[in-house]
Design an enzyme around this catalytic site. Sequence first.
Site, short mmCIF file in Angstrom:
data_model
loop_
_atom_site.label_atom_id
_atom_site.label_comp_id
_atom_site.label_asym_id
_atom_site.label_seq_id
_atom_site.Cartn_x
_atom_site.Cartn_y
_atom_site.Cartn_z
N GLU A 77 30.16 -27.31 9.23
CA GLU A 77 31.09 -26.19 9.33
C GLU A 77 30.42 -24.86 9.00
O GLU A 77 29.50 -24.82 8.18
CB GLU A 77 32.24 -26.41 8.33
CG GLU A 77 33.05 -27.64 8.63
CD GLU A 77 33.89 -28.11 7.46
OE1 GLU A 77 34.96 -28.69 7.72
OE2 GLU A 77 33.50 -27.92 6.30
N ASP A 248 39.98 -32.84 3.37
CA ASP A 248 39.57 -31.48 3.72
C ASP A 248 39.05 -31.37 5.14
O ASP A 248 38.28 -30.46 5.46
CB ASP A 248 38.49 -30.98 2.72
CG ASP A 248 37.23 -31.84 2.73
OD1 ASP A 248 37.24 -32.91 3.39
OD2 ASP A 248 36.24 -31.44 2.11
N1 LIG Z 1 38.11 -28.99 -1.08
C1 LIG Z 1 36.90 -28.49 -1.25
O1 LIG Z 1 36.73 -27.28 -1.41
C2 LIG Z 1 35.74 -29.42 -1.28
C3 LIG Z 1 34.48 -28.97 -1.69
C4 LIG Z 1 33.43 -29.89 -1.80
C5 LIG Z 1 33.65 -31.23 -1.47
N2 LIG Z 1 34.88 -31.61 -1.02
C6 LIG Z 1 35.16 -33.01 -0.68
O2 LIG Z 1 35.18 -33.74 -1.91
C7 LIG Z 1 34.87 -35.09 -1.63
C8 LIG Z 1 33.87 -35.61 -2.64
O3 LIG Z 1 32.64 -34.93 -2.46
P1 LIG Z 1 31.36 -35.43 -3.25
O4 LIG Z 1 30.29 -34.44 -2.97
O5 LIG Z 1 31.73 -35.73 -4.68
O6 LIG Z 1 31.09 -36.81 -2.47
P2 LIG Z 1 30.34 -38.11 -3.01
O7 LIG Z 1 30.07 -38.92 -1.80
O8 LIG Z 1 29.23 -37.73 -3.90
O9 LIG Z 1 31.45 -38.84 -3.90
C9 LIG Z 1 32.62 -39.39 -3.37
C10 LIG Z 1 33.01 -40.61 -4.20
O10 LIG Z 1 34.27 -41.10 -3.73
C11 LIG Z 1 34.25 -42.50 -3.90
N3 LIG Z 1 35.31 -43.11 -3.10
C12 LIG Z 1 35.38 -43.26 -1.75
N4 LIG Z 1 36.53 -43.88 -1.42
C13 LIG Z 1 37.19 -44.12 -2.57
C14 LIG Z 1 38.43 -44.71 -2.86
N5 LIG Z 1 39.24 -45.21 -1.92
N6 LIG Z 1 38.83 -44.79 -4.16
C15 LIG Z 1 38.04 -44.32 -5.16
N7 LIG Z 1 36.83 -43.74 -4.92
C16 LIG Z 1 36.43 -43.64 -3.65
C17 LIG Z 1 32.84 -42.89 -3.46
O11 LIG Z 1 32.47 -44.17 -3.94
C18 LIG Z 1 32.02 -41.76 -4.10
O12 LIG Z 1 31.53 -42.10 -5.39
C19 LIG Z 1 34.37 -35.13 -0.18
O13 LIG Z 1 35.41 -35.65 0.62
C20 LIG Z 1 34.09 -33.68 0.15
O14 LIG Z 1 34.24 -33.43 1.53
C21 LIG Z 1 35.92 -30.75 -0.94
#
Ligand SMILES: NC(=O)c1ccc[n+]([C@@H]2O[C@H](COP(=O)([O-])OP(=O)(O)OC[C@H]3O[C@@H](n4cnc5c(N)ncnc54)[C@H](O)[C@@H]3O)[C@@H](O)[C@H]2O)c1
Length: 368
Positions: A77, A248
């Site tokens: 993005e 998101d």
């Molecule tokens: N809203 C925002 O501004 C924003 C900003 C940054 C990241 N994000 C989103 O936040 C999320 C997390 O990002 P990250 O960098 O920590 O990713 P990451 O991959 O480091 O961590 C995600 C975790 O979620 C766990 N997970 C997946 N499915 C699950 C479930 N059903 N139940 C419990 N745990 C589960 C995974 O095992 C992993 O440890 C992503 O979806 C990312 O796109 C959003």
Amino acid sequence: MQVSFKTQKSSQAIRSASGQVQTLYLAPNDVAQIVRRHGVGKVTAGMAAYIREDFLRWAQFDKSARTAAHSDAGVIELMPTADDQLYSFKYVNGHPGNGAVGLPTVMAFGVLADVATGAPMVLSELTLTTALRTAAMSALAAKHLARADSKTMAIIGNGAQSEFQAFAFAQMLGIKTFHLFDVDLSATARLQCHLERAGLNVKTFTSTADAVRGCDVVTTVTADKKYATIITADMIEPGMHINGVGGDCPGKTELAAGVLRQASVFVEFEPQTRIEGDIQQMPADFPVTELWRVFAGEAAGRTSDAEVTVFDSVGFAVEDFAALRFMKDAALEMNLGQTLELIAQSADPKDLFGFVGQAQTAEQGTFA
Ligand SMILES: NC(=O)c1ccc[n+]([C@@H]2O[C@H](COP(=O)([O-])OP(=O)(O)OC[C@H]3O[C@@H](n4cnc5c(N)ncnc54)[C@H](O)[C@@H]3O)[C@@H](O)[C@H]2O)c1
């Protein structure tokens, strides 16, 4: 100790004595040094103040939903915005399967530029900065939406963003007890270790339902490119605040529709959240409130102790604009960063060809 991050008033591009545009490059280690000096809590609180300042002048920004390139594996993005002095963009991806190839799910970098000339002022890493600004935005929203007596937060999804979320909520809301759940036990163990080392109380759980029970705030920050229902309506208790961070992207949600239906839902920039947020599953007229209106006192945040509130976070460009401003100011205060000459410039701006600096023979210059 109160840390004050002074806003630098100058929006001028940095120029050398000879007029060369000089761009301040902030590497991941520069941002890490800022965090080590002040701590995650104080940096997120400082950044939240910058975000609030920019949200309070919402009308001054060019705003658009971000441009996204989707693939089966994830999304890339671009997030641009500008006021009348500064322009910024962030490049960011989201690839939930990246862990399997040893890469982060989210990687980002971005630019702050001078609107008057278009000259790039700052080129910065934004992977760490995104985690800081997302946590700052979550905690800022929760200051207006969670119950003031909130003491316990569940964190569902214990990956890269999770420590930042916990430290921001500890600093800005005084939350000291965290309930953790992740399908990956090693992720929970890492987060537990980092939080306990900082003196926070941690309980780990074997299901989302058990983890959220009795919590004042529930943060969902999972990564999976599907219509997930991490939180279902039966898990909601009166007065809960849900900070939904991981839903998101089109086709990527965390909250069941029944959760949204029983809550007051708050968003960053409505046109973008309708496409990307958990509300993508709701009708186009599903009521939401933009947070800038709450910060400005134009709309109510939480109105009663029993109300259920949701921040349907997707991440908006104005937050990255504020985060870049914050990092520039914090880096200049600590004399961090490196000067880059990103722009090819000759003494005569029209003589770009002269920058190549070598005589071209007729043969070299002819491609027919
Ligand atoms: N809203 C925002 O501004 C924003 C900003 C940054 C990241 N994000 C989103 O936040 C999320 C997390 O990002 P990250 O960098 O920590 O990713 P990451 O991959 O480091 O961590 C995600 C975790 O979620 C766990 N997970 C997946 N499915 C699950 C479930 N059903 N139940 C419990 N745990 C589960 C995974 O095992 C992993 O440890 C992503 O979806 C990312 O796109 C959003």
